[in-house]
Design a protein around this motif. Structure first.
Motif, PDB file in Angstrom:
ATOM      1  N   GLN A 135     -42.047 -22.896 -15.147  1.00 40.87           N
ATOM      2  CA  GLN A 135     -40.242 -22.686 -14.969  1.00 40.87           C
ATOM      3  C   GLN A 135     -39.708 -24.037 -15.712  1.00 40.87           C
ATOM      4  O   GLN A 135     -40.276 -24.976 -15.045  1.00 40.87           O
ATOM      5  CB  GLN A 135     -40.608 -22.070 -13.487  1.00 40.87           C
ATOM      6  CG  GLN A 135     -39.095 -22.222 -13.364  1.00 40.87           C
ATOM      7  CD  GLN A 135     -39.398 -21.514 -11.784  1.00 40.87           C
ATOM      8  OE1 GLN A 135     -39.802 -21.764 -11.435  1.00 40.87           O
ATOM      9  NE2 GLN A 135     -37.560 -20.755 -11.047  1.00 40.87           N
ATOM     10  N   GLU A 136     -38.862 -23.618 -15.857  1.00 39.94           N
ATOM     11  CA  GLU A 136     -37.877 -24.938 -16.426  1.00 39.94           C
ATOM     12  C   GLU A 136     -36.811 -24.861 -15.608  1.00 39.94           C
ATOM     13  O   GLU A 136     -36.362 -23.790 -14.275  1.00 39.94           O
ATOM     14  CB  GLU A 136     -36.842 -24.763 -17.706  1.00 39.94           C
ATOM     15  CG  GLU A 136     -37.098 -24.181 -18.801  1.00 39.94           C
ATOM     16  CD  GLU A 136     -36.712 -23.617 -20.187  1.00 39.94           C
ATOM     17  OE1 GLU A 136     -35.534 -23.013 -19.594  1.00 39.94           O
ATOM     18  OE2 GLU A 136     -37.828 -23.347 -21.857  1.00 39.94           O
ATOM     19  N   ASN A 158     -46.585 -32.250 -13.365  1.00 39.13           N
ATOM     20  CA  ASN A 158     -46.264 -33.178 -14.825  1.00 39.13           C
ATOM     21  C   ASN A 158     -45.098 -31.850 -15.260  1.00 39.13           C
ATOM     22  O   ASN A 158     -45.228 -30.513 -15.457  1.00 39.13           O
ATOM     23  CB  ASN A 158     -47.801 -32.409 -15.467  1.00 39.13           C
ATOM     24  CG  ASN A 158     -49.179 -33.139 -15.024  1.00 39.13           C
ATOM     25  OD1 ASN A 158     -48.563 -34.395 -15.002  1.00 39.13           O
ATOM     26  ND2 ASN A 158     -50.269 -32.163 -14.705  1.00 39.13           N
ATOM     27  N   LEU A 159     -44.090 -32.248 -15.647  1.00 40.40           N
ATOM     28  CA  LEU A 159     -43.346 -32.127 -16.620  1.00 40.40           C
ATOM     29  C   LEU A 159     -43.025 -32.387 -17.860  1.00 40.40           C
ATOM     30  O   LEU A 159     -43.011 -34.218 -18.334  1.00 40.40           O
ATOM     31  CB  LEU A 159     -42.052 -32.393 -15.756  1.00 40.40           C
ATOM     32  CG  LEU A 159     -42.172 -32.246 -14.511  1.00 40.40           C
ATOM     33  CD1 LEU A 159     -40.475 -32.943 -13.860  1.00 40.40           C
ATOM     34  CD2 LEU A 159     -42.032 -30.690 -13.618  1.00 40.40           C
ATOM     35  N   ALA A 160     -42.471 -31.548 -18.869  1.00 38.99           N
ATOM     36  CA  ALA A 160     -42.421 -31.914 -20.300  1.00 38.99           C
ATOM     37  C   ALA A 160     -40.717 -31.286 -20.397  1.00 38.99           C
ATOM     38  O   ALA A 160     -40.564 -30.437 -19.801  1.00 38.99           O
ATOM     39  CB  ALA A 160     -42.864 -30.836 -20.892  1.00 38.99           C
ATOM     40  N   VAL A 161     -40.137 -32.160 -21.568  1.00 35.75           N
ATOM     41  CA  VAL A 161     -38.604 -32.271 -21.686  1.00 35.75           C
ATOM     42  C   VAL A 161     -38.559 -31.568 -22.740  1.00 35.75           C
ATOM     43  O   VAL A 161     -39.275 -31.174 -24.126  1.00 35.75           O
ATOM     44  CB  VAL A 161     -38.057 -34.023 -22.120  1.00 35.75           C
ATOM     45  CG1 VAL A 161     -37.032 -33.385 -22.489  1.00 35.75           C
ATOM     46  CG2 VAL A 161     -38.411 -34.556 -20.744  1.00 35.75           C
ATOM     47  N   VAL A 162     -37.798 -30.464 -22.259  1.00 34.52           N
ATOM     48  CA  VAL A 162     -37.588 -29.180 -23.188  1.00 34.52           C
ATOM     49  C   VAL A 162     -35.939 -29.470 -23.520  1.00 34.52           C
ATOM     50  O   VAL A 162     -36.007 -29.683 -25.600  1.00 34.52           O
ATOM     51  CB  VAL A 162     -37.307 -27.923 -22.494  1.00 34.52           C
ATOM     52  CG1 VAL A 162     -36.589 -26.410 -23.436  1.00 34.52           C
ATOM     53  CG2 VAL A 162     -38.933 -27.214 -22.131  1.00 34.52           C
ATOM     54  N   LYS A 163     -35.356 -29.824 -23.407  1.00 37.26           N
ATOM     55  CA  LYS A 163     -34.004 -30.161 -23.573  1.00 37.26           C
ATOM     56  C   LYS A 163     -33.674 -31.756 -23.907  1.00 37.26           C
ATOM     57  O   LYS A 163     -33.514 -31.872 -22.323  1.00 37.26           O
ATOM     58  CB  LYS A 163     -32.861 -29.290 -23.503  1.00 37.26           C
ATOM     59  CG  LYS A 163     -31.774 -29.319 -24.246  1.00 37.26           C
ATOM     60  CD  LYS A 163     -30.464 -28.666 -23.834  1.00 37.26           C
ATOM     61  CE  LYS A 163     -29.027 -28.946 -23.897  1.00 37.26           C
ATOM     62  NZ  LYS A 163     -28.081 -28.451 -23.476  1.00 37.26           N
ATOM     63  N   ILE A 164     -33.080 -32.583 -24.708  1.00 30.75           N
ATOM     64  CA  ILE A 164     -32.636 -33.755 -23.842  1.00 30.75           C
ATOM     65  C   ILE A 164     -31.647 -33.956 -23.443  1.00 30.75           C
ATOM     66  O   ILE A 164     -30.607 -33.652 -24.457  1.00 30.75           O
ATOM     67  CB  ILE A 164     -33.495 -34.937 -25.145  1.00 30.75           C
ATOM     68  CG1 ILE A 164     -34.481 -35.228 -25.403  1.00 30.75           C
ATOM     69  CG2 ILE A 164     -32.636 -35.884 -24.311  1.00 30.75           C
ATOM     70  CD1 ILE A 164     -35.177 -35.904 -26.345  1.00 30.75           C
ATOM     71  N   GLY A 165     -31.072 -34.505 -22.679  1.00 31.44           N
ATOM     72  CA  GLY A 165     -29.716 -34.597 -22.680  1.00 31.44           C
ATOM     73  C   GLY A 165     -28.889 -35.850 -22.904  1.00 31.44           C
ATOM     74  O   GLY A 165     -29.248 -36.846 -24.029  1.00 31.44           O
ATOM     75  N   ASP A 166     -27.869 -36.304 -22.924  1.00 31.48           N
ATOM     76  CA  ASP A 166     -26.550 -37.339 -23.451  1.00 31.48           C
ATOM     77  C   ASP A 166     -27.343 -38.796 -22.345  1.00 31.48           C
ATOM     78  O   ASP A 166     -27.422 -39.497 -23.411  1.00 31.48           O
ATOM     79  CB  ASP A 166     -25.486 -37.129 -22.651  1.00 31.48           C
ATOM     80  CG  ASP A 166     -24.245 -35.746 -23.370  1.00 31.48           C
ATOM     81  OD1 ASP A 166     -25.769 -35.332 -24.233  1.00 31.48           O
ATOM     82  OD2 ASP A 166     -24.253 -35.184 -22.620  1.00 31.48           O
ATOM     83  N   ASN A 167     -27.503 -38.793 -21.711  1.00 36.80           N
ATOM     84  CA  ASN A 167     -28.307 -40.320 -21.010  1.00 36.80           C
ATOM     85  C   ASN A 167     -29.447 -40.465 -21.599  1.00 36.80           C
ATOM     86  O   ASN A 167     -30.332 -39.145 -22.244  1.00 36.80           O
ATOM     87  CB  ASN A 167     -27.694 -40.596 -19.564  1.00 36.80           C
ATOM     88  CG  ASN A 167     -27.664 -39.552 -19.135  1.00 36.80           C
ATOM     89  OD1 ASN A 167     -25.624 -39.921 -19.700  1.00 36.80           O
ATOM     90  ND2 ASN A 167     -27.149 -39.696 -17.795  1.00 36.80           N
ATOM     91  N   THR A 168     -29.206 -42.124 -21.716  1.00 37.42           N
ATOM     92  CA  THR A 168     -30.507 -41.881 -23.018  1.00 37.42           C
ATOM     93  C   THR A 168     -31.899 -43.239 -21.793  1.00 37.42           C
ATOM     94  O   THR A 168     -31.311 -43.807 -20.386  1.00 37.42           O
ATOM     95  CB  THR A 168     -30.168 -43.314 -23.889  1.00 37.42           C
ATOM     96  OG1 THR A 168     -29.823 -42.883 -25.119  1.00 37.42           O
ATOM     97  CG2 THR A 168     -32.054 -43.975 -24.260  1.00 37.42           C
TER      98      THR A 168
END
Length: 268
Positions: free
Chosen positions: A57-58, A133-143
């Protein structure tokens, strides 16, 4: 004298666990950069946003903090405080005992065909989860330092030709051998060596030649079988004709013998 039982019920245990402040370890991975980061969250209000969520689930990254605003994370798994891993398809937030066999998650068979009942945790996140455990699906604006500020090159790449084409978005006309991931290092003898995996299912002129040879051999085998069948059918027909002719000649011999015997008897 009455004895008072000190055994707690399931509801009282759950209530006691909910009162105790929990601290969860969140393991966040970014597949595009090859980096991962481990953070600890001891704020129960922030952890409440993760409870009752399922695997695959996202979720919105802002539930972990303001630095993850704009990020979309997917739950890939986790384990509880005793180390039992979560398993997809078990729709509960507690541990269950399942009859497992070879290939199941959380079980390794010791003998061929062995099955064993083992404990496994459901795919729903609860307060008993110690590591998530989580995986990034979409990267936001912040680094985020340690996640999106750098990238680690892939140590190992795919071996299959079609998977290499998919990774580099190649056409069938492109040479896959130029895009295989390799590494160059100096061995103990001081010689520079390039090491690359052997490409599997690579279509080369030699492969096509062998394919044509197999096809020709198969076709020749079919034709040879047809010829052998025709020759066998012809031989069987010839043998049957010979048997019929032999039987016919035998019958004619018997008839002639009987006729001559009858004539001799009449003349005498």
């Amino acid at each position: 004298m009455m004895t008072v039982s000190t055994r707690q019920t399931t509801k009282s245990k759950a209530a006691a666990a909910a009162i105790v402040p929990s601290c969860a370890v969140i393991n966040i991975a970014v597949p595009s950069t090859g980096l991962q980061k481990v953070i600890e969250i001891d704020d129960e209000k922030r952890l409440q946003n993760l409870y009752e969520r399922r695997m695959a689930q996202e979720i919105d990254g802002s539930v972990l903090g303001d630095e993850f605003a704009g990020y979309i994370l997917r739950i890939t798994g986790g384990n509880d405080k005793q180390g039992f891993p979560m398993r997809q398809g078990i729709l509960c937030n507690h541990r269950v005992r399942l009859l497992m066999q070879k290939g199941h998650k959380g079980y390794r068979q010791r003998r061929a065909g062995e099955r064993k009942r083992k404990s496994i945790r459901g795919c729903i996140v609860s307060h008993d989860i110690a590591v998530l455990n989580l995986a990034v699906v979409k990267i936001g604006d912040n680094t985020i330092a340690g996640l999106t500020d750098d990238s680690v090159p892939r140590r190992l790449g795919p071996k299959r030709a079609n998977k290499i084409r998919k990774l580099f978005n190649l056409d069938k006309e492109d040479d896959v051998r130029k895009y295989v991931i390799s590494r160059t290092f100096t061995n103990k003898k001081g010689k520079t060596v390039r090491k690359a995996p052997k490409i599997q299912r690579l279509v080369t002129p030699l492969v096509l030649q062998r394919k044509r040879a197999r096809k020709a051999a198969k076709l020749a085998s079919v034709l040879r079988n047809k010829e052998d069948k025709a020759a066998y059918t012809k031989l069987v027909a010839q043998r049957l004709a010979e048997q019929k002719e032999a039987r016919r000649s035998l019958i004619s011999k018997r008839r002639s013998t009987r006729k001559s015997a009858k004539i001799a008897a009449e003349s005498s």
